[in-house]
Structure formats: C-alpha cells, structure tokens
Design a protein around this motif. Structure first.
Motif, mmCIF file in Angstrom:
data_model
loop_
_atom_site.group_PDB
_atom_site.id
_atom_site.type_symbol
_atom_site.label_atom_id
_atom_site.label_comp_id
_atom_site.label_asym_id
_atom_site.label_seq_id
_atom_site.Cartn_x
_atom_site.Cartn_y
_atom_site.Cartn_z
ATOM 1 N N GLU A 99 31.507 -6.382 -42.798
ATOM 2 C CA GLU A 99 32.084 -6.589 -44.127
ATOM 3 C C GLU A 99 33.134 -5.527 -44.436
ATOM 4 N N GLU A 100 32.813 -4.266 -44.087
ATOM 5 C CA GLU A 100 33.782 -3.185 -44.295
ATOM 6 C C GLU A 100 35.025 -3.407 -43.444
ATOM 7 N N LEU A 101 34.821 -3.843 -42.196
ATOM 8 C CA LEU A 101 35.948 -4.084 -41.295
ATOM 9 C C LEU A 101 36.883 -5.156 -41.853
ATOM 10 N N CYS B 29 40.832 -5.036 -29.601
ATOM 11 C CA CYS B 29 39.789 -6.059 -29.423
ATOM 12 C C CYS B 29 39.898 -7.137 -30.504
ATOM 13 N N ILE B 30 40.174 -6.719 -31.725
ATOM 14 C CA ILE B 30 40.306 -7.680 -32.832
ATOM 15 C C ILE B 30 41.508 -8.591 -32.600
ATOM 16 N N ALA C 114 26.577 -13.223 -47.972
ATOM 17 C CA ALA C 114 25.642 -12.545 -47.091
ATOM 18 C C ALA C 114 26.037 -12.690 -45.619
ATOM 19 N N ARG C 115 26.963 -13.597 -45.350
ATOM 20 C CA ARG C 115 27.336 -13.856 -43.961
ATOM 21 C C ARG C 115 28.197 -12.716 -43.419
ATOM 22 N N GLU C 116 27.873 -12.263 -42.252
ATOM 23 C CA GLU C 116 28.678 -11.218 -41.636
ATOM 24 C C GLU C 116 29.633 -11.853 -40.644
ATOM 25 N N PHE C 117 30.925 -11.560 -40.775
ATOM 26 C CA PHE C 117 31.902 -12.103 -39.847
ATOM 27 C C PHE C 117 33.061 -11.120 -39.730
ATOM 28 N N TYR C 118 33.867 -11.331 -38.719
ATOM 29 C CA TYR C 118 35.104 -10.581 -38.621
ATOM 30 C C TYR C 118 36.216 -11.549 -38.258
ATOM 31 N N ASN D 46 31.463 -15.061 -36.297
ATOM 32 C CA ASN D 46 30.253 -14.619 -36.977
ATOM 33 C C ASN D 46 29.643 -13.451 -36.232
ATOM 34 N N SER D 47 29.141 -12.500 -36.984
ATOM 35 C CA SER D 47 28.409 -11.405 -36.368
ATOM 36 C C SER D 47 27.112 -11.936 -35.772
#
Length: 425
Positions: free
Chosen positions: A404-406, A381-382, A15-19, A41-42
């Motif tokens: 998550e998609e990213l 940016c990433i 469930a955690r959103e991160f990039y 983390n998002s």
C-alpha cells in the motif's frame, strides 16, 4: 453482473494489497502514446474479497479510486480485463476517453462476452486484443469491436507474424508490437507497418566507443560542478548565461508546478536564490535528458522514465530514512543518473569518470549495490513487472515496506514526472 458499488467495495478493496507496473507504449516516432497498466496482487496477507469477485476487477476499482489519470497523464491507459472484470461494474470508475480495455487471450468469444463488449463499445470504450498469435474464429468474432491488436515479438514465426500483421492492417486495425526489447526488433516492426511499440528497447544503451559528451552537455556538467562545489551565485549565473537556450530551458523548468515555487521566477538570479543548490542540481540533471540542441520526441520516454525513477527513489528514501534529508537527495540522483549510459551511449563506468559522484552513488549505478542500489533494483523490478514480479515482495520485506505504501509513492512519482516532462520539452 458483479456489483462493485457501495461500502462493501470500499471495505473489501481497500484491504487488498497490490502493486502497479506501468509499461510505456510509443508511436512510430518514439513519442509516448500511452501505458499498459499492470496490476499485481500481493501473494501475502488476507484477501478479504468476496470469492466471486475477480482480483482484476477489485484491483482496477481500487486503482481507479486513487486516480488512474495520475498514472497515465496525457496518454491512453491499456488495462487488462478478464471475464469477471468484463461483467463487473468497474467501468463506472474508469474514464472511458482515457482507457483501452485489453481483452486477455484466455477470454472466450461467447455470445455473452460479445454482447458485453458491444454494450461497452456503445458507451465509448475502446478495445484491444492481447497477445494475438494467429487468425481464428475467436479473433474474427471480436475484431469488429476492436481498435487495437497486440502482437507479441516473442516465440512466434516471423513469416506468420508478417502475414497476420498485413491482414490486420488491411482490416484497418492499429497494431501494437509487444515485448520489443531491442532496437533491431523495433526496426523490424517498423518495416512490418506496426503503429505502436511496447517494451524497453528505448532504455537499452547502444554503446558507441570513444563517444564524448556534446558541448551543451559539457556546459551542463560544468554548471553542476559549480553548484556542487558551492561556487558563488554570481559565477553560477554567468555560467548559465553563456548558453541562451540553457537559460530559457531552466527558467521554463523552474516554473513548472512540480517545483512548487510560491511565485513566478523571472530571472536567473531569482532561480538560483529561490531554488537553492539542491533543487538547482536536480533540474540540471533533468535538463540533460532534454538537451536544447537535441530536443527530439524520442527523448520523451527516456526523460519520463528517468524522472519517474528519480522521484520514486527520492520518495522511497524519504519514507525509509525520514530523518536524513540528504539521503533522499542522493536517491534522486541515483534514479535520474541510472539511464545516462543510454542517453550518452557511454558505459556507466566510463561515464562516471566524467561526472564526479560519491562512492555510494557509483556502487549503486554500476553494481546496484548498497542501500541506493536496492532502491534502484526495486524500481527496475516494478518497471519490468511481467518478468521480475517475483523479486518485488522480497525487496519490500527487506525494506520493511507495505504494498500500500509502495503504490502511494508510485502514484506520486508518476504524477510528478508527468508534470516535469510537460514543461521540459
């Protein structure tokens, strides 16, 4: 110890959103040595993670489940660990032979921390100390279990840095220069005896006035012109055969798993027929970064970065505009061409007078404008996540894409580009 095993982990971490950011670390010859993996983390949405579980540990565990090996390829992965992560069970998820645990500068050398480091070292994990700025009792306590020491090139006294580097080298430590942004800084660090270098100095164009493309590069450009202008296959084959090294390199590249051909391609006519114009153009663009006459180790990180950008932009475009295949092709071209000013030491605006591209590609490359310019800005940016993190979430919201998609697309792009580079040089 914080337990990250079982179904609670699966439920909470998923469930955690991160990039994810991936910063290259190069050796003294400019060869790719590894990456620092930067998990963020998002800041939006519910965390759904037990309050005592550090975000670092949760995100690392999640990324490891996706496959850290895909992200780091043949190199080492440097992963930041805070105190909670150090005392957690994430290390069961991490490949110890591929990962260096980077101790953050805020972590205190308490008896408990030192005991945990000793335990992990006995299991085969390596350690790096991050952002070391001077000698201290903290440094001395952790040094015996540490292989790498990272020193920042930002904001410190040059003479103190030189003195510290000399002392650490005398202790047999491998030194990593962080935040190396210019080739001048890289040269200074070389002189100080640093072993590895982290930063984007290699991707900065060094403009040389009046520079022209080499004969081999011009041959590739002419070949791309033939492909784009729908010339006959026989004319394309003749153009390839004029340059033996070009033909050999092309055949090697088109047999890489990244192409996905169902059968081995043994001849140029097969390559032209089986690949099709779109794929052939793509591999010619990649080959510019692995020019036969200049195939040196220093091209590896630039080729890797360009291939990763191209693939990530292609995947983003396909995700966002699935009904338009040509949009993904254009996005790939924008990504791979975005570093050609560095490759050729020619300003992008001048380079585009020698390479015919559409207005939308030109706008994206020169001004980061339009749909493709927005995708390119997101990729940049990433890459520079430490300095540009605040721009990522607004960009994702603008594109109506989840973190998550990213991350899924990032992982695919990293794996694909690693395969390409293996075969291209």
């Amino acid at each position: 110890m914080i337990d990250l095993s079982g179904t609670d982990l699966s439920r909470s971490v998923r469930a955690r959103e991160f990039y994810l950011g991936r910063q290259p670390i190069l050796d003294r010859n400019g060869v790719l040595f590894g990456y620092e993996l930067l998990f963020r983390n998002s800041p939006v949405g519910p965390a759904n993670i037990d309050t005592e579980l550090s975000a670092t540990a949760a995100v690392i565990a999640h990324a490891s489940q996706l496959g850290v090996e895909k992200v780091i390829g043949d190199g080492l992965g440097f992963v930041n660990v805070d105190e909670q992560a150090l005392h957690s069970d994430i290390f069961g998820f991490l490949p110890r032979e591929k990962v260096v645990l980077e101790i953050v500068e805020t972590l205190q050398a308490t008896p408990k921390v030192l005991a945990r480091m000793a335990d992990l070292a006995s299991q085969g994990f390596q350690f790096a100390l991050d952002d070391v700025r001077g000698d201290s009792s903290q440094l001395q306590a952790m040094l015996p279990m540490t292989q790498f020491v990272k020193l920042s090139m930002r904001g410190g006294d040059a003479s103190a840095l030189a003195s510290l580097a000399t002392r650490l080298k005398g202790d047999g430590k491998l030194l990593v220069a962080e935040k190396v942004e210019t080739r001048e800084e890289f040269g200074a660090c070389l002189d100080l005896g640093f072993d590895y270098f982290q930063g984007y100095y290699f991707a900065k164009p060094v403009i040389m006035s009046g520079k022209k493309l080499s004969p081999s590069q011009l041959a590739l450009m002419e070949l791309m012109r033939l492909v784009v202008s729908d010339a006959d296959n026989i004319d394309i084959e003749r153009a390839i055969k004029r340059d033996a090294s070009l033909a050999i390199n092309l055949l090697r590249l088109v047999n890489t798993p990244a192409v996905g051909a169902r059968q081995r391609i043994d001849s140029l006519s097969q390559a032209v027929t089986i690949l099709g114009r779109r794929q052939l153009q793509r591999w010619l663009q990649i080959m510019l970064y692995a020019e036969p006459g200049k195939r040196s180790a220093t091209q590896t990180p630039l080729l890797m970065l360009a291939a990763t950008r191209g693939r990530l932009l292609e995947l983003l475009a396909h995700k966002l505009r699935p009904a338009h295949r040509h949009v993904a092709d254009i996005a790939f071209t924008v990504g791979i061409m975005s570093l050609m000013d560095t490759l050729f030491s020619i300003p992008m605006s001048e380079l585009l007078t020698q390479i015919a591209v559409s207005d939308e590609v030109s706008e994206a490359l020169v001004y980061r404008a339009g749909f493709f310019g927005e995708l390119l800005k997101l990729a940049e940016c990433i890459e520079r996540i430490e300095d540009m993190e605040d721009a990522i979430m607004p960009a994702l919201r603008e594109l109506e894409m989840t973190t998550e998609e990213l991350v899924e697309l990032e992982m695919s792009a990293f794996e694909w580009s690693d395969n390409v580079v293996r075969y291209a040089i």
